[in-house]
Design a protein around this motif. Sequence first.
Motif, short mmCIF file in Angstrom:
data_model
loop_
_atom_site.label_atom_id
_atom_site.label_comp_id
_atom_site.label_asym_id
_atom_site.label_seq_id
_atom_site.Cartn_x
_atom_site.Cartn_y
_atom_site.Cartn_z
N ARG A 122 0.82 -1.36 -0.20
CA ARG A 122 0.35 -0.22 -0.35
C ARG A 122 1.19 1.08 -0.10
O ARG A 122 0.48 2.01 0.74
CB ARG A 122 -0.75 -0.05 1.40
CG ARG A 122 -2.15 -1.08 1.19
CD ARG A 122 -2.91 -1.10 2.31
NE ARG A 122 -4.26 -2.30 1.97
CZ ARG A 122 -4.76 -3.34 3.04
NH1 ARG A 122 -4.64 -1.93 4.62
NH2 ARG A 122 -5.46 -4.12 3.09
N GLY A 123 1.46 0.94 -1.04
CA GLY A 123 2.87 2.71 -0.96
C GLY A 123 3.86 2.55 -0.03
O GLY A 123 4.80 3.52 -0.20
N ARG A 124 3.92 2.00 1.16
CA ARG A 124 4.82 1.82 1.81
C ARG A 124 6.18 0.75 2.03
O ARG A 124 5.47 -0.44 1.46
CB ARG A 124 4.37 1.81 3.26
CG ARG A 124 3.72 2.78 3.71
CD ARG A 124 2.98 2.73 4.74
NE ARG A 124 2.06 1.84 5.73
CZ ARG A 124 1.04 1.84 6.53
NH1 ARG A 124 2.21 2.61 7.43
NH2 ARG A 124 1.47 0.21 6.15
N PRO A 125 7.53 1.16 1.87
CA PRO A 125 8.26 -0.06 1.98
C PRO A 125 8.70 -1.46 3.17
O PRO A 125 8.23 -1.15 4.57
CB PRO A 125 9.44 0.39 2.14
CG PRO A 125 9.54 1.58 2.53
CD PRO A 125 7.45 2.31 1.94
N VAL A 126 8.23 -2.60 2.42
CA VAL A 126 8.34 -3.57 4.31
C VAL A 126 9.31 -4.38 4.17
O VAL A 126 9.17 -5.55 4.24
CB VAL A 126 6.56 -4.17 4.07
CG1 VAL A 126 5.67 -3.20 5.03
CG2 VAL A 126 6.44 -4.97 2.38
N ALA A 127 9.73 -5.17 2.57
CA ALA A 127 10.87 -5.40 2.50
C ALA A 127 11.48 -5.35 1.13
O ALA A 127 11.89 -4.27 0.29
CB ALA A 127 10.26 -6.84 2.48
N GLY A 128 13.33 -5.39 1.44
CA GLY A 128 14.40 -5.74 0.54
C GLY A 128 15.17 -6.20 0.47
O GLY A 128 15.99 -6.96 1.24
N ALA A 230 13.46 1.91 -3.28
CA ALA A 230 12.72 0.99 -2.03
C ALA A 230 13.08 -0.10 -1.36
O ALA A 230 13.26 -0.76 -0.23
CB ALA A 230 12.26 0.80 -3.11
N ALA A 231 14.20 -0.83 -2.19
CA ALA A 231 14.79 -1.54 -1.65
C ALA A 231 16.06 -1.30 -0.20
O ALA A 231 16.10 -2.12 0.95
CB ALA A 231 15.71 -2.87 -2.07
N LEU A 232 16.36 -0.37 -0.39
CA LEU A 232 17.27 0.32 0.54
C LEU A 232 16.89 0.34 2.26
O LEU A 232 17.68 -0.16 3.53
CB LEU A 232 18.05 1.11 0.14
CG LEU A 232 18.22 1.57 -0.93
CD1 LEU A 232 19.69 2.61 -1.29
CD2 LEU A 232 19.52 -0.15 -1.39
N ILE A 233 15.26 1.31 1.36
CA ILE A 233 14.35 1.48 3.32
C ILE A 233 14.74 0.46 4.91
O ILE A 233 14.96 1.14 6.06
CB ILE A 233 13.72 2.15 3.21
CG1 ILE A 233 13.83 3.54 2.12
CG2 ILE A 233 12.21 2.21 4.11
CD1 ILE A 233 12.61 3.74 1.91
N PRO A 234 14.08 -0.96 4.36
CA PRO A 234 13.75 -1.53 5.15
C PRO A 234 15.16 -2.50 5.58
O PRO A 234 15.61 -2.74 6.83
CB PRO A 234 12.57 -3.29 4.35
CG PRO A 234 12.90 -2.30 3.07
CD PRO A 234 13.61 -1.11 2.66
N ILE A 235 16.34 -2.45 4.98
CA ILE A 235 17.70 -2.98 5.39
C ILE A 235 17.89 -1.87 6.21
O ILE A 235 18.77 -2.14 7.23
CB ILE A 235 18.57 -3.33 4.09
CG1 ILE A 235 17.87 -4.39 3.10
CG2 ILE A 235 19.90 -3.44 4.49
CD1 ILE A 235 18.48 -4.67 1.89
N LEU A 236 18.20 -0.94 5.52
CA LEU A 236 18.78 0.60 6.51
C LEU A 236 18.45 0.61 8.21
O LEU A 236 18.32 0.27 8.79
CB LEU A 236 18.75 1.71 5.58
CG LEU A 236 20.52 2.29 5.13
CD1 LEU A 236 21.22 2.11 6.48
CD2 LEU A 236 20.44 1.05 4.41
N THR A 237 16.61 0.73 8.16
CA THR A 237 16.02 0.20 9.32
C THR A 237 16.30 -0.36 10.17
O THR A 237 16.06 -0.07 11.34
CB THR A 237 14.52 1.40 8.94
OG1 THR A 237 13.88 -0.35 7.90
CG2 THR A 237 14.53 2.50 8.41
N GLU A 238 15.80 -1.86 9.79
CA GLU A 238 15.74 -3.02 10.46
C GLU A 238 17.37 -2.80 11.20
O GLU A 238 17.29 -4.08 12.02
CB GLU A 238 15.35 -4.45 9.87
CG GLU A 238 13.66 -4.03 9.62
CD GLU A 238 13.29 -4.77 10.20
OE1 GLU A 238 13.32 -5.09 10.95
OE2 GLU A 238 12.34 -3.77 10.79
#
Length: 278
Positions: A122-128, A230-238
């Motif tokens: 739904r428009g939000r990054p959830v996995a990458g 898109a792929a980077l956001i979950p990796i950095l935050t997690e």
Amino acid sequence: MSFDPADLPPAPELAALLGLAERLAEAAGAAVLPSFRAEALEVEDKRLRGVFDPVTEADKAGERAIRALLEAERPEDSIWGEEYGRKAGTSGYEWILDPIDGTRAFICGLAHWGILIGLYWRGRPVAGVIGQPYLGEVFSARLGGGAFLSRGGEGRALRTRPCAALGEAVMFTTDPRIFDAVAGERAAYDALERSVRLARYGADCYGYAMVAAGQADLVVESGLSTYDVAALIPILTEAGGVITDWRGGDCSQGGRVVAAGDARLHALAVAELSRLAF
């Protein structure tokens, strides 16, 4: 960038989709590796604003491999890829693809490139996933599930390192010339670079992977597209980091991006960039 867990898909579903993302990166890797360091690699120039913007058959083959697998296993999902555009879906999931992030490095035989598989709900990054098949590395994450590096059959959790001062920071950017197109950006970047301990160029997505892995501290870029981040956001935050736009807001659609392993460093970088760039 925070999310209400109640708004996320169930954890087992996200875990299964992350597993698919890793398989997508593997399929793309099999498609692109034969062209890496090949003697007769053909390079096209798709420039739009007078700046060399390369694309190769490997970029296209990688995205075709990803799309074929998605069409077979997730035909209801949307797909947005750098090379073949957007396909609408009905599930609420969108796969955002950059089959070779760092094509300039790829055509030069350097290993600072990666296959980016991002998943939005739904428009939000959830996995990458960042796949680097030449080095045999896969960096992956899903929201709420941690971030991991697998290499050679072994894996470890990713964790950013503490860095509370700009003068202690190692910073990446792809190329300082990316800041020349917009008034104020180059001055802001140059001021920030003068403040850090060490700045390195040309890492593309691999620089973000190194921040997530605790090997570096900061990445600053501009002019990015959605499929670049898109792929980077979950990796950095997690992994414990922070990734936003230069004002500290949402960067999930690209644009100006600043990523840091330490929230204290991120705040200092945003303050420095905001002082001159706006």
